[in-house]
Write an enzyme that holds these catalytic residues in place. Structure first.
Site, PDB file in Angstrom:
ATOM      1  N   PRO A  18       0.827  -1.211   0.000  1.00  6.28           N
ATOM      2  CA  PRO A  18       0.000   0.000   0.000  1.00  6.28           C
ATOM      3  C   PRO A  18       0.862   1.263   0.000  1.00  6.28           C
ATOM      4  O   PRO A  18       1.867   1.330   0.714  1.00  6.28           O
ATOM      5  CB  PRO A  18      -0.810  -0.116   1.292  1.00  6.28           C
ATOM      6  CG  PRO A  18      -0.123  -1.114   2.123  1.00  6.28           C
ATOM      7  CD  PRO A  18       0.714  -1.978   1.251  1.00  6.28           C
ATOM      8  N   HIS A  19       0.457   2.209  -0.841  1.00  8.90           N
ATOM      9  CA  HIS A  19       1.165   3.498  -0.884  1.00  8.90           C
ATOM     10  C   HIS A  19       0.214   4.522  -1.475  1.00  8.90           C
ATOM     11  O   HIS A  19      -0.680   4.170  -2.239  1.00  8.90           O
ATOM     12  CB  HIS A  19       2.431   3.401  -1.733  1.00  8.90           C
ATOM     13  CG  HIS A  19       2.181   2.917  -3.128  1.00  8.90           C
ATOM     14  ND1 HIS A  19       2.245   1.580  -3.468  1.00  8.90           N
ATOM     15  CD2 HIS A  19       1.824   3.570  -4.246  1.00  8.90           C
ATOM     16  CE1 HIS A  19       1.956   1.442  -4.745  1.00  8.90           C
ATOM     17  NE2 HIS A  19       1.684   2.644  -5.239  1.00  8.90           N
ATOM     18  N   PRO A  20       0.362   5.796  -1.121  1.00 14.34           N
ATOM     19  CA  PRO A  20      -0.505   6.832  -1.702  1.00 14.34           C
ATOM     20  C   PRO A  20      -0.056   7.186  -3.108  1.00 14.34           C
ATOM     21  O   PRO A  20       1.096   6.984  -3.470  1.00 14.34           O
ATOM     22  CB  PRO A  20      -0.318   8.016  -0.757  1.00 14.34           C
ATOM     23  CG  PRO A  20       1.025   7.812  -0.170  1.00 14.34           C
ATOM     24  CD  PRO A  20       1.275   6.344  -0.109  1.00 14.34           C
TER      25      PRO A  20
END
Lengths: 575, 224
Positions: free
Chosen positions: B135-137
C-alpha cells in the site's frame, strides 16, 4: 616609459581591436589604393601593348597573335601559377562565402599577367574580372598580414574589389555597388563605409596617375518621356541578347571540355579562330573600350546588318577566348555587346519611325550597356550606377532603371542563376550569408559529435548487457571486437526492446547476434550536408561516426538543430 | 572578470571547437594576447543582450537537479519499523490498524494518509500476489520528513482483491515525500519480492533484525 607603453596599448586596443571600424577604414583604403594601382597598371600596359601590336594587325599572320597570347596565358596559369583558367569572380565569391575571403597572394598578380597576355594579343575578354581577383586578393592578404578575423577579411576583400572596379571605370559608386551586390552578397552597415572609402581611393589613384584619361568621358544626354517606350523594347532585346551570351559562353566552354585537345591545344585553336574573325572584324578583338567610346559619342559608322552580325561575332569570339583557355572577364565584352545592341536598336528605330524625336545613338548605347550588365550579371544596381556615373548626371535615370530592372528580371526568368553564380550553384558551392548551405558548411562534424559512449564487446552475453542498460542513459551502444577494438555494429535500444523484456533470452544470445551491423555510418571528414542527406535517406535520427574502423561517437539530429539555431543567430545579427 | 575559452563554451552551451571557429570568423567579442584569447564578462553580457543570446552564467547547470542521496531499503525499513499481529477483517480495517500502529507517522496526518491509501486501493489493488500487498498513496505525502517503509504482518489474512486472489498476510507501506525516492524504494522492494525463498521466509514471520539482515543480503545482489 612604462606608462607611455601602457597608454599606447590602451589606445591601440580601444581604437583598433575592440572596435574595428577605424581599423577597417584605414586598411580598406590601403586595399583600395593597391587594387586601384593594379587596375591602372593593367590598363596602361594593355594600352601600350595594343598600340605596339597595332601595325601588325593588317598582316594575314595576325590571326596567330591571339593564339599565342592564349597559349602563353594558359601555360602560365597551368604550369607556373597553377590556378585554373576562367575569369576568377566565382572563385572570389566562393572564397568569401566558404573560407572567409581567404585568397592566395599569388592570385593578386597571376590573373593580371595572364589576362594581359590574352587581351593584349587580341583575345576578346575584359580586364575587370582579373583586376577584381587581384584587388580582392590584395585585400585578403592585407587582412592576413594584420591577423584579422574572417568577417574583417571579407570586408577588406570587398574593399579591394570596389577599388579595382572604381579605378577602371573612374566610377566609385559602381565599384561600391558591384562589390556588395556581386561579391559579398549582403548589405551590411559595417561593410559599406570601408568599401565606399576604398572605392573612392581607387578612383582617385586612377585620376592621379592618368588624369583626364578616363575610359568613358562624361557626356550629357537628354532623355525625355518619349524615350520611355523605346527603352522598354530595348530592355527586352538586351535581356534576350544577354541570355544568348550567357548560354553561348557555357555551351562553347563545354565544347572545349569535350574536345580531346590538351589545354594548350585548346588555347591555340580558340585563339586562331578569334584571330581569324578579328582580321575581318577588328572590333571583336581586345577589350573594346575604344569602340564603346565611339558609340557613346555617336560616331559609330556601321550599318544595321553589320552591327547585327558584329554582336554575334563578339559573343562568339568572347566565348571562344574564355572557354578555350584564355583568361579574362566578361565585363568589357558585356559593355561592348550592350552598346552594340543599343546602337542597333536605335538604328532600327530610326528606320521604322524617322520622325520620332528620341535621344541620340550614344544614349541608347549606354542604355544597352546597362541592360546587358543587368542581364548577364543579374546585378541591376551595378548597371544603373555605372551608367549614371559615366554620364555624370541623372537625366537618364528613369530609362536606365526601366531597362536594368526589366532586363535582369527577364533574364532571371529564363536563366535563374547569373553567369557568375551558375558554376557555383552547379557545384553546390553557392553559400550566401544566411542560407542553409552556408550554415551547414560552417558547422563541422567535430562540433556536433558526442563521444561519451560506453562501448560493449561483441562477445558479451545479453544478461550482462541488460545490467549495463540499467545503469546508463544512452540509447545507442557501439559494439566492438574484443582484441582489436574494431567497430562491428551498433545496438539501438528501441530495436531490441522486445528481447530486453524477455528474461528467457538473457542467457541465450550474444551481442553480435542482436546488433545491427548494417547501420549507415559517417566519418569525420564528411560534409554535414551529406551526412544529413544520408540520415534523411535512411530515416535515422542518430548516426554513428567511424574513423579508421574505430567508433568515434554519434551525431544526433537534435544536436544539429541546437547548433544550427545558434549559428543562425550568430550569422544574422552581426552588429 | 576574465573568462577562459572553456568557461565560455560552457556558458554558451557549445563545444570548444565551435568557440574556436566563432573567434576565427569574428563572431565573438574577444581580445587576443599572443596566442591566447580571453573574454571579458561584461563585454560578453552586453553582446549577448544585444543579440538575444542567453548566457548560462549560473554556477549550477540545470541538468544537475538537486537529488538527495538515494536511501537504501534497509534504512527505510529501519525508519518505518516492523510490526506484528495487526488486526483487521477487510482492507480498510487492516490499513487503519496498521497506520495507527506505525509510530513514525505523525498523529495529525494519519486520517489524511488513510484516505489517500484507500483512494489508491480503490483505483487498483496494491496486492501483488503471493499474499503480499504494497500500500502506498498515489501522490506523495510531503509532510513526512524522511522516506519510510513499514512492514506489517496481519493477524489474519485479509481478502485484498489481489491479482491472484490470494489472501494477503503482509503489508509493505511505502511512504515517501519524494517521487524519485519512492520509485527507487518500490523497485528495490520488487526485486526482493521476486525471490520465492524470500516469500517463504516472510511467511515464517521472522524477527525484525533477521528480516532486515536478509533484505540487506538480497540488496547486494541487486546491481541497480
Amino acid at each position: 616609459m612604462q606608462t607611455i607603453k601602457n597608454i599606447y596599448k590602451a589606445i591601440y586596443y580601444k581604437l583598433f581591436r575592440l572596435d574595428d571600424r577605424l581599423l577597417l577604414i584605414i586598411a580598406g583604403s590601403v586595399a583600395g589604393i593597391c587594387s586601384g594601382l593594379a587596375a591602372v597598371v593593367l590598363r596602361l600596359s594593355l594600352e601600350f601593348m595594343i598600340e605596339w601590336l597595332h601595325p601588325f594587325r593588317h598582316y594575314w599572320w595576325a590571326l596567330v597573335l591571339p593564339a599565342l597570347g592564349a597559349l602563353l596565358s594558359s601555360l602560365y596559369l597551368e604550369k607556373v601559377s597553377r590556378e585554373g583558367a576562367g575569369h576568377g569572380v566565382p572563385e572570389v565569391i566562393y572564397a568569401v562565402s566558404r573560407y572567409g575571403g581567404l585568397l592566395r597572394l599569388r592570385s593578386s598578380y597571376s590573373r593580371l599577367l595572364s589576362s594581359f597576355l590574352t587581351i593584349a594579343s587580341g583575345g576578346s575578354a575584359g580586364p575587370e574580372a582579373p583586376v577584381v581577383m587581384s584587388g580582392s586578393a590584395i585585400g585578403s592578404n592585407i587582412a592576413k598580414f594584420l591577423v584579422l578575423n574572417d568577417r574583417q577579411r571579407i570586408t577588406l576583400v570587398g574593399c579591394g574589389t570596389a577599388g579595382a572596379i572604381a579605378a577602371i571605370f573612374n566610377a566609385p559608386i559602381a565599384g561600391l555597388v558591384f562589390s556588395i551586390e556581386v561579391i559579398l552578397g549582403e548589405w551590411k552597415f559595417v561593410n559599406i563605409i570601408p568599401i565606399a572609402i576604398a572605392a573612392v581611393a581607387g578612383a582617385q589613384v586612377c585620376q592621379a596617375i592618368i588624369p583626364g584619361q578616363v575610359i568613358f568621358n562624361h557626356q550629357p544626354f537628354n532623355m525625355m518621356a518619349v524615350d520611355l517606350l523605346p527603352s522598354l523594347g530595348l530592355a527586352v532585346l538586351t535581356a534576350l541578347i544577354s541570355v544568348c551570351f550567357t548560354k553561348s559562353l557555357r555551351k562553347i566552354g563545354g565544347l572545349a571540355k569535350k574536345s580531346f585537345l590538351p589545354f594548350w591545344g585548346q588555347a591555340i585553336v580558340g585563339g586562331c579562330i578569334v584571330g581569324a574573325i578579328g582580321i575581318y572584324m577588328p572590333l571583336v578583338l581586345g577589350e573594346g573600350y575604344r569602340f564603346i567610346q565611339t558609340m557613346i559619342s555617336g560616331s559609330f559608322s556601321m550599318g544595321i546588318f553589320l552591327t547585327f552580325v558584329v554582336i554575334f561575332a563578339k559573343i562568339f569570339a568572347t566565348a571562344m577566348t574564355l572557354g578555350w583557355g584564355g583568361s579574362g572577364g566578361i565585363f568589357a565584352p558585356c559593355l561592348l555587346i550592350g552598346s552594340l545592341t543599343g546602337v542597333l536598336f536605335h538604328k532600327v528605330l530610326f528606320v521604322l519611325f524617322p520622325t520620332v524625336g528620341c535621344a541620340s545613338e550614344g544614349a541608347y548605347a549606354l542604355l544597352g550597356m546597362a541592360g546587358l550588365i543587368s542581364g548577364v550579371m543579374q546585378a541591376p544596381l551595378t548597371g544603373i550606377f555605372l551608367i549614371v556615373e559615366i554620364t555624370g548626371g541623372y537625366e537618364t535615370i528613369l530609362p536606365l532603371i526601366l531597362v536594368s530592372s526589366i532586363a535582369s528580371t527577364m533574364s532571371h526568368y529564363i536563366e535563374p542563376a547569373s553567369f557568375y553564380l551558375k558554376d557555383l550553384i552547379e557545384r553546390g558551392q553557392f553559400m550566401r550569408p544566411g542560407t542553409d548551405a552556408r550554415i551547414l558548411s560552417d558547422l563541422s562534424l567535430n562540433e556536433l559529435i558526442e563521444t561519451d559512449y560506453i562501448q560493449v564487446s561483441e562477445n558479451m552475453v545479453f544478461r550482462d548487457f541488460i545490467n549495463i542498460i540499467k545503469l546508463s542513459k544512452q540509447n545507442f551502444f557501439p559494439v566492438i571486437e574484443d582484441k582489436t577494438q574494431i567497430y562491428k555494429g551498433v545496438i539501438q535500444l528501441s530495436t531490441i526492446r522486445r528481447y530486453a523484456l524477455e528474461p528467457g533470452m538473457y542467457d541465450m544470445v550474444f551481442l553480435n547476434q542482436i546488433m545491427d551491423a548494417e547501420v549507415v555510418t559517417a566519418s569525420l571528414g564528411d560534409d554535414l550536408q551529406d551526412v544529413l542527406d544520408l540520415m534523411d535517406l535512411n530515416n535515422m535520427d542518430n548516426i554513428p561516426v567511424i574513423e579508421n574502423d574505430r567508433f568515434i561517437g554519434m551525431i544526433a539530429k537534435t544536436k544539429v538543430l541546437d547548433l544550427y539555431r545558434r549559428e543562425l543567430i550568430m550569422q544574422t545579427n552581426i552588429q | 572578470m576574465e573568462l577562459s575559452k572553456f568557461e565560455l563554451s560552457k556558458y554558451l552551451g557549445v563545444e570548444q571547437n565551435t568557440i574556436d571557429r566563432w573567434i576565427r570568423q569574428g563572431k565573438l567579442p574577444v581580445s587576443r594576447r599572443g596566442a591566447t584569447y580571453s573574454f571579458c564578462a561584461t563585454d560578453l553580457k552586453r553582446w549577448a543582450a544585444k543579440k538575444n543570446i542567453s548566457l548560462n552564467f549560473e554556477k549550477q547547470s540545470p541538468l544537475e537537479k538537486k537529488i538527495g542521496p538515494l536511501i537504501s531499503l534497509t534504512k527505510a525499513i529501519q525508519n518505518g519499523g516492523v510490526y506484528f499481529n495487526i488486526q483487521g477483517d477487510d482492507v480498510k480495517d487492516a490499513l487503519n490498524c496498521s497506520i495507527e500502529t506505525i509510530q513514525s507517522i505523525p498523529q495529525e496526518f494519519k486520517p489524511d494518509l488513510l484516505v489517500r491509501l484507500m483512494e489508491r486501493e480503490q483505483a487498483l489493488s496494491t496486492g501483488i500476489g503471493n499474499g503480499i500487498a504494497i500500500p502506498h498513496p498515489r501522490t506523495q505525502p510531503a509532510y513526512l520528513n524522511e522516506p519510510l517503509v513499514a512492514i506489517c504482518f496481519l493477524e489474519n489474512p485479509v481478502d485484498y482483491h489481489a491479482l491472484d486472489n490470494q489472501s494477503v498476510f503482509i503489508l509493505f507501506f511505502i511512504l515517501c515525500p519524494d517521487l524519485k525516492l519512492h520509485l527507487h524504494l518500490l523497485s528495490s522492494l520488487s526485486f526482493c519480492l521476486r525471490d520465492k525463498s524470500f516469500i517463504q521466509f516472510l511467511k515464517s514471520r521472522p524477527d525484525p533484525e533477521v528480516l532486515i539482515e536478509k533484505i540487506e543480503v538480497l540488496q547486494t545482489s541487486n546491481t541497480l
